[in-house]
Scaffold this motif. Structure first.
Motif, PDB file in Angstrom:
ATOM      1  N   GLN A   4       0.828  -1.199   0.000  1.00  0.00           N
ATOM      2  CA  GLN A   4       0.000   0.000   0.000  1.00  0.00           C
ATOM      3  C   GLN A   4       0.866   1.252   0.000  1.00  0.00           C
ATOM      4  OE1 GLN A   4      -3.040  -0.070   3.008  1.00  0.00           O
ATOM      5  NE2 GLN A   4      -3.582  -2.186   2.564  1.00  0.00           N
ATOM      6  N   PHE A   5       0.438   2.242  -0.777  1.00  0.00           N
ATOM      7  CA  PHE A   5       1.147   3.514  -0.852  1.00  0.00           C
ATOM      8  C   PHE A   5       0.164   4.650  -0.611  1.00  0.00           C
ATOM      9  CE2 PHE A   5       3.724   0.764  -3.602  1.00  0.00           C
ATOM     10  CZ  PHE A   5       4.979   0.978  -3.057  1.00  0.00           C
ATOM     11  N   HIS A   6       0.615   5.650   0.149  1.00  0.00           N
ATOM     12  CA  HIS A   6      -0.158   6.873   0.370  1.00  0.00           C
ATOM     13  C   HIS A   6       0.584   7.970  -0.379  1.00  0.00           C
ATOM     14  CE1 HIS A   6      -2.262   9.671   3.512  1.00  0.00           C
ATOM     15  NE2 HIS A   6      -2.643   9.915   2.273  1.00  0.00           N
ATOM     16  N   VAL A   7      -0.057   8.523  -1.396  1.00  0.00           N
ATOM     17  CA  VAL A   7       0.586   9.513  -2.252  1.00  0.00           C
ATOM     18  C   VAL A   7      -0.272  10.773  -2.358  1.00  0.00           C
ATOM     19  CG1 VAL A   7       1.845   7.777  -3.585  1.00  0.00           C
ATOM     20  CG2 VAL A   7      -0.404   8.511  -4.355  1.00  0.00           C
ATOM     21  N   VAL A   8       0.356  11.832  -2.860  1.00  0.00           N
ATOM     22  CA  VAL A   8      -0.326  13.113  -3.028  1.00  0.00           C
ATOM     23  C   VAL A   8      -0.111  13.620  -4.450  1.00  0.00           C
ATOM     24  CG1 VAL A   8      -0.367  13.896  -0.638  1.00  0.00           C
ATOM     25  CG2 VAL A   8       1.691  14.242  -1.985  1.00  0.00           C
ATOM     26  N   GLY A   9      -1.069  14.424  -4.925  1.00  0.00           N
ATOM     27  CA  GLY A   9      -0.961  15.032  -6.242  1.00  0.00           C
ATOM     28  C   GLY A   9      -1.390  16.483  -6.177  1.00  0.00           C
ATOM     29  N   ALA A  10      -0.787  17.310  -7.034  1.00  0.00           N
ATOM     30  CA  ALA A  10      -1.078  18.748  -7.056  1.00  0.00           C
ATOM     31  C   ALA A  10      -1.815  19.131  -8.327  1.00  0.00           C
ATOM     32  CB  ALA A  10       0.216  19.553  -6.963  1.00  0.00           C
ATOM     33  N   ILE A  11      -2.919  19.822  -8.153  1.00  0.00           N
ATOM     34  CA  ILE A  11      -3.638  20.408  -9.278  1.00  0.00           C
ATOM     35  C   ILE A  11      -3.217  21.874  -9.302  1.00  0.00           C
ATOM     36  CG2 ILE A  11      -5.887  20.976 -10.253  1.00  0.00           C
ATOM     37  CD1 ILE A  11      -6.974  18.497  -8.722  1.00  0.00           C
ATOM     38  N   ILE A  12      -2.188  22.149 -10.100  1.00  0.00           N
ATOM     39  CA  ILE A  12      -1.612  23.490 -10.173  1.00  0.00           C
ATOM     40  C   ILE A  12      -2.260  24.226 -11.335  1.00  0.00           C
ATOM     41  CG2 ILE A  12       0.512  24.829 -10.427  1.00  0.00           C
ATOM     42  CD1 ILE A  12       2.020  22.195  -9.585  1.00  0.00           C
ATOM     43  N   GLU A  13      -2.881  25.360 -11.029  1.00  0.00           N
ATOM     44  CA  GLU A  13      -3.576  26.136 -12.058  1.00  0.00           C
ATOM     45  C   GLU A  13      -2.840  27.454 -12.283  1.00  0.00           C
ATOM     46  OE1 GLU A  13      -8.216  26.712 -13.075  1.00  0.00           O
ATOM     47  OE2 GLU A  13      -7.636  27.351 -11.077  1.00  0.00           O
ATOM     48  N   ASN A  14      -2.668  27.833 -13.556  1.00  0.00           N
ATOM     49  CA  ASN A  14      -1.985  29.098 -13.852  1.00  0.00           C
ATOM     50  C   ASN A  14      -3.004  30.230 -14.033  1.00  0.00           C
ATOM     51  OD1 ASN A  14      -3.006  28.832 -16.493  1.00  0.00           O
ATOM     52  ND2 ASN A  14      -1.046  28.207 -17.369  1.00  0.00           N
ATOM     53  N   GLU A  15      -2.509  31.409 -14.375  1.00  0.00           N
ATOM     54  CA  GLU A  15      -3.360  32.592 -14.516  1.00  0.00           C
ATOM     55  C   GLU A  15      -4.379  32.448 -15.648  1.00  0.00           C
ATOM     56  OE1 GLU A  15      -3.247  35.198 -12.349  1.00  0.00           O
ATOM     57  OE2 GLU A  15      -1.716  34.073 -11.267  1.00  0.00           O
ATOM     58  N   GLN A  16      -4.071  31.594 -16.642  1.00  0.00           N
ATOM     59  CA  GLN A  16      -4.971  31.379 -17.770  1.00  0.00           C
ATOM     60  C   GLN A  16      -5.984  30.261 -17.485  1.00  0.00           C
ATOM     61  OE1 GLN A  16      -1.404  31.456 -18.302  1.00  0.00           O
ATOM     62  NE2 GLN A  16      -1.731  33.653 -18.549  1.00  0.00           N
ATOM     63  N   LYS A  17      -6.022  29.811 -16.227  1.00  0.00           N
ATOM     64  CA  LYS A  17      -6.938  28.740 -15.793  1.00  0.00           C
ATOM     65  C   LYS A  17      -6.597  27.382 -16.412  1.00  0.00           C
ATOM     66  CE  LYS A  17      -9.751  31.444 -13.411  1.00  0.00           C
ATOM     67  NZ  LYS A  17      -9.439  31.606 -12.028  1.00  0.00           N
ATOM     68  N   GLU A  18      -5.315  27.204 -16.799  1.00  0.00           N
ATOM     69  CA  GLU A  18      -4.857  25.916 -17.311  1.00  0.00           C
ATOM     70  C   GLU A  18      -4.273  25.102 -16.154  1.00  0.00           C
ATOM     71  OE1 GLU A  18      -3.336  27.129 -21.734  1.00  0.00           O
ATOM     72  OE2 GLU A  18      -2.171  27.821 -20.012  1.00  0.00           O
TER      73      GLU A  18
END
Length: 131
Positions: A4-18
């Motif tokens: 089992q692994f506990h991991v994290v992810g980032a939803i990084i949004e720029n100024e253009q909403k990308e």
């Protein structure tokens, strides 16, 4: 019993909403799948601390972690993964791929067309609905 692994992810949004997305390279597990960048939580770290560290190590940039978007457990063939995904803001330097095959800034409309790793799919579905 599966590892089992506990991991994290980032939803990084720029100024253009990308949204920043990374393609897993040929030498990585789940090669050829897109993901929200991140990694394993080390002993003694909070998910937020792990995310800041992983993004700095893998993309040579700094983020500020914001609210949690999704908490998903997914059973792959040989491992069980719990993925906590957070919104994040880029606060220093543009990210550069050091381990991944490719990186892209993708609009919320287009994000659902990338072939994401299964554990990332619930977060993709959640954010692609919001404008």
């Amino acid at each position: 019993m599966k590892k089992q692994f506990h991991v994290v992810g980032a939803i990084i949004e720029n100024e253009q909403k990308e949204i920043f997305c990374a393609l897993r390279g040929p030498d990585m597990s789940l090669a050829g799948f897109w993901e929200f960048p991140g990694g394993k939580i080390e002993t003694g770290e909070t998910p937020e601390e792990a995310l800041v560290r992983e993004i700095k190590e893998e993309f040579n940039c700094e983020i500020e972690v914001r609210e949690k978007v999704e908490d998903t457990t997914y059973e792959y063939e040989d491992v069980m993964v719990r993925l906590e995904t957070f919104k994040a803001k880029l606060i220093a330097r543009e990210p550069i791929a050091t381990e991944h095959a490719e990186v892209r800034w993708i609009s919320r409309d287009e994000i659902r067309y990338l072939n994401f790793a299964p554990a990332d799919v619930p977060a993709v579905e959640k954010i692609s609905k919001k404008q």
